[in-house]
Enzyme design. Structure first.
Site, PDB file in Angstrom:
ATOM      1  N   GLY A  12      52.435  46.923  48.318  1.00 41.18           N
ATOM      2  CA  GLY A  12      51.467  47.745  47.578  1.00 41.18           C
ATOM      3  C   GLY A  12      51.419  49.176  48.094  1.00 41.18           C
ATOM      4  O   GLY A  12      52.194  49.555  48.982  1.00 41.18           O
ATOM      5  N   ASP A  33      53.684  39.619  50.390  1.00 46.69           N
ATOM      6  CA  ASP A  33      53.105  40.082  49.126  1.00 46.69           C
ATOM      7  C   ASP A  33      53.466  39.060  48.059  1.00 46.69           C
ATOM      8  O   ASP A  33      54.549  38.463  48.127  1.00 46.69           O
ATOM      9  CB  ASP A  33      53.703  41.464  48.749  1.00 46.69           C
ATOM     10  CG  ASP A  33      52.800  42.261  47.832  1.00 46.69           C
ATOM     11  OD1 ASP A  33      52.515  41.769  46.722  1.00 46.69           O
ATOM     12  OD2 ASP A  33      52.374  43.360  48.217  1.00 46.69           O
ATOM     13  N   ASN A  34      52.591  38.832  47.087  1.00 43.01           N
ATOM     14  CA  ASN A  34      52.975  37.909  45.996  1.00 43.01           C
ATOM     15  C   ASN A  34      53.436  38.683  44.758  1.00 43.01           C
ATOM     16  O   ASN A  34      53.716  38.079  43.725  1.00 43.01           O
ATOM     17  CB  ASN A  34      51.833  36.950  45.637  1.00 43.01           C
ATOM     18  CG  ASN A  34      50.702  37.641  44.915  1.00 43.01           C
ATOM     19  OD1 ASN A  34      50.626  38.866  44.907  1.00 43.01           O
ATOM     20  ND2 ASN A  34      49.819  36.873  44.317  1.00 43.01           N
ATOM     21  N   LYS A  93      40.188  35.160  44.647  1.00 49.37           N
ATOM     22  CA  LYS A  93      40.846  34.231  45.573  1.00 49.37           C
ATOM     23  C   LYS A  93      41.453  34.939  46.784  1.00 49.37           C
ATOM     24  O   LYS A  93      41.332  34.467  47.915  1.00 49.37           O
ATOM     25  CB  LYS A  93      41.930  33.427  44.835  1.00 49.37           C
ATOM     26  CG  LYS A  93      41.322  32.314  43.972  1.00 49.37           C
ATOM     27  CD  LYS A  93      42.320  31.678  43.048  1.00 49.37           C
ATOM     28  CE  LYS A  93      43.248  30.740  43.751  1.00 49.37           C
ATOM     29  NZ  LYS A  93      44.151  30.062  42.771  1.00 49.37           N
ATOM     30  N   ASN A 101      42.346  31.937  54.961  1.00 46.31           N
ATOM     31  CA  ASN A 101      43.640  31.509  55.503  1.00 46.31           C
ATOM     32  C   ASN A 101      44.113  32.414  56.640  1.00 46.31           C
ATOM     33  O   ASN A 101      44.637  31.955  57.659  1.00 46.31           O
ATOM     34  CB  ASN A 101      44.712  31.506  54.406  1.00 46.31           C
ATOM     35  CG  ASN A 101      44.508  30.366  53.423  1.00 46.31           C
ATOM     36  OD1 ASN A 101      43.899  29.356  53.749  1.00 46.31           O
ATOM     37  ND2 ASN A 101      44.992  30.538  52.198  1.00 46.31           N
ATOM     38  N   GLY A 104      42.196  31.929  59.801  1.00 45.36           N
ATOM     39  CA  GLY A 104      42.673  30.708  60.458  1.00 45.36           C
ATOM     40  C   GLY A 104      43.982  30.967  61.187  1.00 45.36           C
ATOM     41  O   GLY A 104      44.177  30.524  62.330  1.00 45.36           O
ATOM     42  N   TYR A 147      35.717  41.975  42.329  1.00 46.82           N
ATOM     43  CA  TYR A 147      36.277  42.695  43.480  1.00 46.82           C
ATOM     44  C   TYR A 147      35.192  42.897  44.541  1.00 46.82           C
ATOM     45  O   TYR A 147      35.379  42.582  45.713  1.00 46.82           O
ATOM     46  CB  TYR A 147      36.813  44.037  43.001  1.00 46.82           C
ATOM     47  CG  TYR A 147      37.541  44.866  44.029  1.00 46.82           C
ATOM     48  CD1 TYR A 147      38.684  44.392  44.662  1.00 46.82           C
ATOM     49  CD2 TYR A 147      37.102  46.150  44.343  1.00 46.82           C
ATOM     50  CE1 TYR A 147      39.368  45.170  45.591  1.00 46.82           C
ATOM     51  CE2 TYR A 147      37.775  46.937  45.270  1.00 46.82           C
ATOM     52  CZ  TYR A 147      38.902  46.450  45.889  1.00 46.82           C
ATOM     53  OH  TYR A 147      39.582  47.230  46.803  1.00 46.82           O
ATOM     54  N   LYS A 151      35.074  41.164  48.275  1.00 43.86           N
ATOM     55  CA  LYS A 151      35.146  41.984  49.486  1.00 43.86           C
ATOM     56  C   LYS A 151      33.896  41.808  50.344  1.00 43.86           C
ATOM     57  O   LYS A 151      33.968  41.851  51.576  1.00 43.86           O
ATOM     58  CB  LYS A 151      35.335  43.454  49.111  1.00 43.86           C
ATOM     59  CG  LYS A 151      36.711  43.758  48.517  1.00 43.86           C
ATOM     60  CD  LYS A 151      37.818  43.504  49.528  1.00 43.86           C
ATOM     61  CE  LYS A 151      39.168  43.979  49.047  1.00 43.86           C
ATOM     62  NZ  LYS A 151      40.239  43.719  50.015  1.00 43.86           N
ATOM     63  N   THR A 177      41.525  56.515  47.819  1.00 45.25           N
ATOM     64  CA  THR A 177      42.681  57.022  48.564  1.00 45.25           C
ATOM     65  C   THR A 177      43.822  57.253  47.578  1.00 45.25           C
ATOM     66  O   THR A 177      43.924  56.539  46.578  1.00 45.25           O
ATOM     67  CB  THR A 177      43.093  55.993  49.644  1.00 45.25           C
ATOM     68  OG1 THR A 177      41.990  55.840  50.542  1.00 45.25           O
ATOM     69  CG2 THR A 177      44.314  56.424  50.428  1.00 45.25           C
TER      70      THR A 177
END
Ligand code: UDP
Length: 312
Positions: A12, A33-34, A93, A101, A104, A147, A151, A177
């Site tokens: 990104g 990254d997905n 998600k 995740n 963890g 969003y 966050k 930014t």
């Protein structure tokens, strides 16, 4: 031995600049990254480097990274209003399950984790400028809620891991930014205005243009992230450029810079669009000795050159 760092959202806008910085500082960088809003073009120059690897993976699913990890930077998320309207569930998600995740993972690796939060936690703020102590004015079920609340949850779970597990955590609240590698079609005001100016279209101002934003150049932000990661401060820290302007003034600056002969046209203001936004960066200044260095005129010029190049 080099330190090893996982950077999520690596392909990104901000994530790819972070990869550059840490690769140049001789860290072993693991990018992840997905690719729903990322672009491999942002990092393909890093693929030949020995200290860079990339995994195409969605961090809202279980994350496995072999071997040692010393640091994690969690920057994966759609981040423009258009993007998180298009991918509302993924946005929720990645901020919630994805953060869980990675917390963890940080625990099992004994790594320090820095999570990217946002000025959106302040919603449409009733306090101006926004200090970290302000709790915000967010509509949980409005279009931005996916969003903003993801966050806010992210900050909450990160702080809980810090408090209950003693995990080393850092939270940055990023204000608007800009810079090279922003997506031309991400719907944000800056790429939109450049795209319109470069393709002979009128510049679209939403509302009457009196709403304000404060724009920070990306390398300034990256420097702030770097300093925060190596600080010992676990509470949220605002980072952005306090130089605030109205969207109308911003349109004038782009028109001047691009010398376009197009004019501005007015369209309706999106729901829950914040009326004003300016970071109070007192904390970043006093704790980290950080403040932005790049003036808007300079940053816009570099960004304009980038957009000209990619639109050829
Ligand atoms: N905006 C605008 N014209 C555009 C795109 C955005 O006037 O073509 C406005 C938008 O309504 C908001 C501001 O510019 O008030 C910044 O919007 P952006 O989507 O960049 O991010 P935000 O700061 O709202 O998250």
């Amino acid at each position: 031995m080099s330190k090893r760092i996982l950077i999520t959202g690596a392909a990104g806008f901000i994530g790819s600049h972070l990869c550059d910085r840490f690769v140049n500082e001789d860290f072993e960088v693991v990018g992840m990254d997905n690719m729903i809003t990322g672009d491999l073009k942002n990092i393909e120059h890093l693929f030949p480097k020995k200290n860079f690897v990339f995994y195409n993976h969605d961090v809202s699913k279980f994350v496995h990274v072999p071997d040692q990890l010393d640091y994690i930077l969690h920057f994966a998320s759609p981040a423009s209003p258009i993007d998180y309207l298009k991918w509302p569930i993924q946005t929720l998600k990645v901020g919630s399950l994805g953060t869980h995740n990675l917390l963890g993972l940080a625990r099992v690796k004994n790594a320090r984790i820095l999570v990217a939060s946002t000025s959106e936690v302040y919603g449409d703020p009733l306090v101006h400028p926004q200090p970290e102590e302000y709790w915000g004015n967010v509509n949980p079920v409005g279009p931005r809620g996916v969003y903003d609340e993801a966050k806010r949850f992210q900050e909450s779970i990160t702080m809980a891991y810090h408090t209950y597990h003693g995990l080393e955590t850092r939270i940055i609240r990023i204000f608007n930014t800009y810079g090279p590698r922003m997506r031309l079609n991400d719907g944000r005001v800056l790429p939109n205005f450049f795209y319109q100016a470069l393709s002979g279209k009128d510049l679209t101002i939403y509302g009457d243009g009196s709403q304000t934003r404060s724009f920070c150049y990306v390398t300034d932000l990256v420097e702030g992230i770097y300093r925060l990661l190596f600080s010992d401060y676990a509470q949220p820290v605002n980072m952005g450029n306090p130089d605030e302007i109205t969207i109308s003034q911003f349109a004038d600056e782009i028109i001047k810079l691009t010398a376009t002969t197009q004019k501005v046209i007015y369209e309706s203001l999106p729901k829950d669009d914040p009326k004003q936004r300016q970071p109070d960066i007192t904390k970043a200044k006093s704790l980290l000795g950080w403040e932005p260095k790049v003036q808007r005129a300079e940053g816009l010029k570099i960004t304009y050159d980038y957009f000209k190049k990619i639109m050829k």
